[in-house]
Design an enzyme around this catalytic site. Structure first.
Site, PDB file in Angstrom:
ATOM      1  N   CYS A   1     -28.836  -4.137  26.151  1.00 31.01           N
ATOM      2  CA  CYS A   1     -28.874  -2.857  25.437  1.00 31.01           C
ATOM      3  C   CYS A   1     -29.553  -3.047  24.088  1.00 31.01           C
ATOM      4  O   CYS A   1     -29.168  -3.907  23.298  1.00 31.01           O
ATOM      5  CB  CYS A   1     -27.443  -2.358  25.276  1.00 31.01           C
ATOM      6  SG  CYS A   1     -27.235  -1.145  23.982  1.00 31.01           S
TER       7      CYS A   1
ATOM      8  N   ASP B   1       0.849  -1.187   0.000  1.00 29.39           N
ATOM      9  CA  ASP B   1       0.000   0.000   0.000  1.00 29.39           C
ATOM     10  C   ASP B   1       0.887   1.241   0.000  1.00 29.39           C
ATOM     11  O   ASP B   1       1.693   1.407   0.900  1.00 29.39           O
ATOM     12  CB  ASP B   1      -0.872  -0.024   1.266  1.00 29.39           C
ATOM     13  CG  ASP B   1      -1.942   1.053   1.255  1.00 29.39           C
ATOM     14  OD1 ASP B   1      -1.859   1.967   0.412  1.00 29.39           O
ATOM     15  OD2 ASP B   1      -2.855   0.970   2.085  1.00 29.39           O
TER      16      ASP B   1
HETATM   17  N1  LIG Z   1     -11.266  -6.274  15.247  1.00 36.47           N
HETATM   18  C1  LIG Z   1     -11.015  -4.998  15.487  1.00 36.47           C
HETATM   19  N2  LIG Z   1     -11.543  -4.375  16.575  1.00 36.47           N
HETATM   20  C2  LIG Z   1     -11.296  -3.075  16.808  1.00 36.47           C
HETATM   21  N3  LIG Z   1     -10.537  -2.288  16.027  1.00 36.47           N
HETATM   22  C3  LIG Z   1      -9.980  -2.843  14.924  1.00 36.47           C
HETATM   23  C4  LIG Z   1     -10.188  -4.212  14.606  1.00 36.47           C
HETATM   24  N4  LIG Z   1      -9.506  -4.474  13.447  1.00 36.47           N
HETATM   25  C5  LIG Z   1      -8.927  -3.311  13.082  1.00 36.47           C
HETATM   26  N5  LIG Z   1      -9.203  -2.336  13.961  1.00 36.47           N
HETATM   27  C6  LIG Z   1      -8.759  -0.944  13.903  1.00 36.47           C
HETATM   28  O1  LIG Z   1      -9.308  -0.334  12.731  1.00 36.47           O
HETATM   29  C7  LIG Z   1      -8.387   0.575  12.139  1.00 36.47           C
HETATM   30  C8  LIG Z   1      -8.117   0.162  10.699  1.00 36.47           C
HETATM   31  O2  LIG Z   1      -7.463  -1.106  10.713  1.00 36.47           O
HETATM   32  P1  LIG Z   1      -6.322  -1.446   9.675  1.00 36.47           P
HETATM   33  O3  LIG Z   1      -5.344  -0.345   9.593  1.00 36.47           O
HETATM   34  O4  LIG Z   1      -5.848  -2.803   9.996  1.00 36.47           O
HETATM   35  O5  LIG Z   1      -7.204  -1.463   8.357  1.00 36.47           O
HETATM   36  P2  LIG Z   1      -6.717  -1.496   6.840  1.00 36.47           P
HETATM   37  O6  LIG Z   1      -7.741  -2.266   6.102  1.00 36.47           O
HETATM   38  O7  LIG Z   1      -5.319  -1.957   6.761  1.00 36.47           O
HETATM   39  O8  LIG Z   1      -6.800   0.039   6.484  1.00 36.47           O
HETATM   40  P3  LIG Z   1      -6.163   0.764   5.199  1.00 36.47           P
HETATM   41  O9  LIG Z   1      -7.074   0.444   4.055  1.00 36.47           O
HETATM   42  O10 LIG Z   1      -6.212   2.213   5.588  1.00 36.47           O
HETATM   43  O11 LIG Z   1      -4.798   0.232   5.024  1.00 36.47           O
HETATM   44  C9  LIG Z   1      -7.140   0.525  13.020  1.00 36.47           C
HETATM   45  O12 LIG Z   1      -7.210   1.580  13.929  1.00 36.47           O
HETATM   46  C10 LIG Z   1      -7.250  -0.808  13.759  1.00 36.47           C
HETATM   47  O13 LIG Z   1      -6.630  -0.788  15.032  1.00 36.47           O
HETATM   48 MG   LIG Z   2      -3.621  -1.070   5.882  1.00 35.38          MG
HETATM   49 ZN   LIG Z   3     -25.181  -1.344  23.561  1.00 28.39          ZN
END
Ligand SMILES: Nc1ncnc2c1ncn2[C@@H]1O[C@H](COP(=O)(O)OP(=O)(O)OP(=O)(O)O)[C@@H](O)[C@H]1O
Ligand SMILES: [Mg+2]
Ligand SMILES: [Zn+2]
Length: 325
Positions: free
Chosen positions: A261, A45
């Protein structure tokens, strides 16, 4: 060299922006290293966030990441630089091919390489990935990809390489004909060798990508009905390229709330419908549910969750979450 003999296994993580690709890729890389393997994780990326997720400063070169077992190397791929390096190494030969060509001059070849393709970063992406894997001598390569469109283009690159080889070969044909008529027997020159290198790189990458033992794709998505159609399209596009979808990760599935909830109840019910629809849409693909982590931080900070191997199991998880909300 037959790729199947020497190639590490490639596991790609793809999906829409922000769904959790990097998080899941990092978790998979750490898990593979923890089992004693030699692992390379690469972000393709252009907007890298792998370093943040690993809490390590990364670059386009291999950086060793601390692990208790096995070994883990990480790279944030710089496609522009990789392409520059690739061209620089072969500049003379590329120019020679251009001069042999009847309709391109020496400058044009670089323009051809730089401009006439959808995105420069995809061209060398897989070639560089393979080079890094071989330098790191790893068993497993985890690829944290860019959002969908970019990744689908990345994966068409082997064919693009072969088309290039074809164009170059046409340009060489006249020169080859001359050499043959003058010298009798045809000895391959540097240009012929480069064309063969590009063509076989394309061919071997295709072989790797389409071999389920050597490459698989993990599709990461959220438990939402609205993304189902575009997920179907993306997965169909991968399947059309004969790339194996190893698993779909449904990420950020709501957990049972601490107190009853109504809002959570509705949300969980909605997600349950979506997960059922995902299971129905991809009956042959293993679906894994990853819960949403709230205060504790993302899943990579927690023990790596177990793989759920059938589409039915996630519903149990949800049913349990639903029970006393
Ligand atoms: N299961 C989860 N529970 C809570 N938060 C999550 C979870 N999985 C990912 N996140 C959070 O969501 C956000 C986006 O995750 P991540 O960067 O892994 O996504 P990505 O698909 O790689 O994004 P991008 O397309 O920008 O590269 C991050 O802040 C990550 O900590
Ligand atoms: Mg990513
Ligand atoms: Zn709730």
């Amino acid at each position: 060299m037959s790729p199947s003999k020497a190639s590490p296994r490639y596991l790609f993580f793809g999906g829409k922006g922000g769904v959790g690709k990097t998080t899941c890729a990092v978790a998979a890389a750490k898990k593979a290293a923890a089992s004693g393997r030699r692992v390379l994780i690469v972000s393709t990326d252009p907007a890298h966030s792998l370093g943040d997720a690993l809490e390590t400063r990364l670059s386009a070169r291999l950086t060793k990441v601390k692990t208790k077992r096995g070994s883990l190397y990480a790279v944030e791929l710089d496609a522009d630089k990789a392409l520059e390096r690739w061209i620089a190494k072969r500049k003379r030969t590329l120019q020679a091919i251009a001069e042999h060509g009847t309709y391109l001059d020496a400058d044009d070849i670089e323009k051809l390489l730089r401009l006439s393709l959808p995105g420069v970063d995809e061209i060398v992406g897989l070639v560089e990935l393979r080079r890094l894997a071989s330098v790191a001598k790893c068993d497993e390569v985890i690829v944290d990809t860019a959002p969908t469109g970019h990744t689908l283009r990345l994966l068409t690159m082997p064919e693009t390489l072969r088309r290039f080889a074809g164009v170059f070969d046409d340009m060489q044909a006249k020169d080859r004909f001359l050499r043959q008529s003058l010298g009798g027997r045809l000895q391959p020159d540097a240009s012929d060798e480069l064309i063969e290198e590009i063509d076989s790189e394309g061919r071997e990458l295709t072989e790797i990508l389409t071999d389920p033992e050597l490459a698989a794709f993990t599709w990461v998505m959220l438990p939402e009905m609205v993304v189902l159609e575009e997920t179907k399209d993306a997965i169909a596009a991968l399947a059309a390229q004969r790339i194996t979808i190893g698993e779909i990760v449904v990420n950020r599935v709501a957990q049972k709330p601490k107190q009853p909830c109504a809002a959570c109840r509705r949300r969980i019910a909605g997600q349950r419908i979506a997960i059922r629809a995902i299971g129905a849409a991809f009956p042959k693909v293993a679906i894994r549910v990853e819960p949403e982590f709230l205060d504790e931080g993302p899943p990579l900070k927690k023990p790596i969750p177990k793989l759920v191997s059938s589409a039915a199991a996630p519903l149990e998880v949800l049913a349990r979450a639903d029970a006393d909300c």
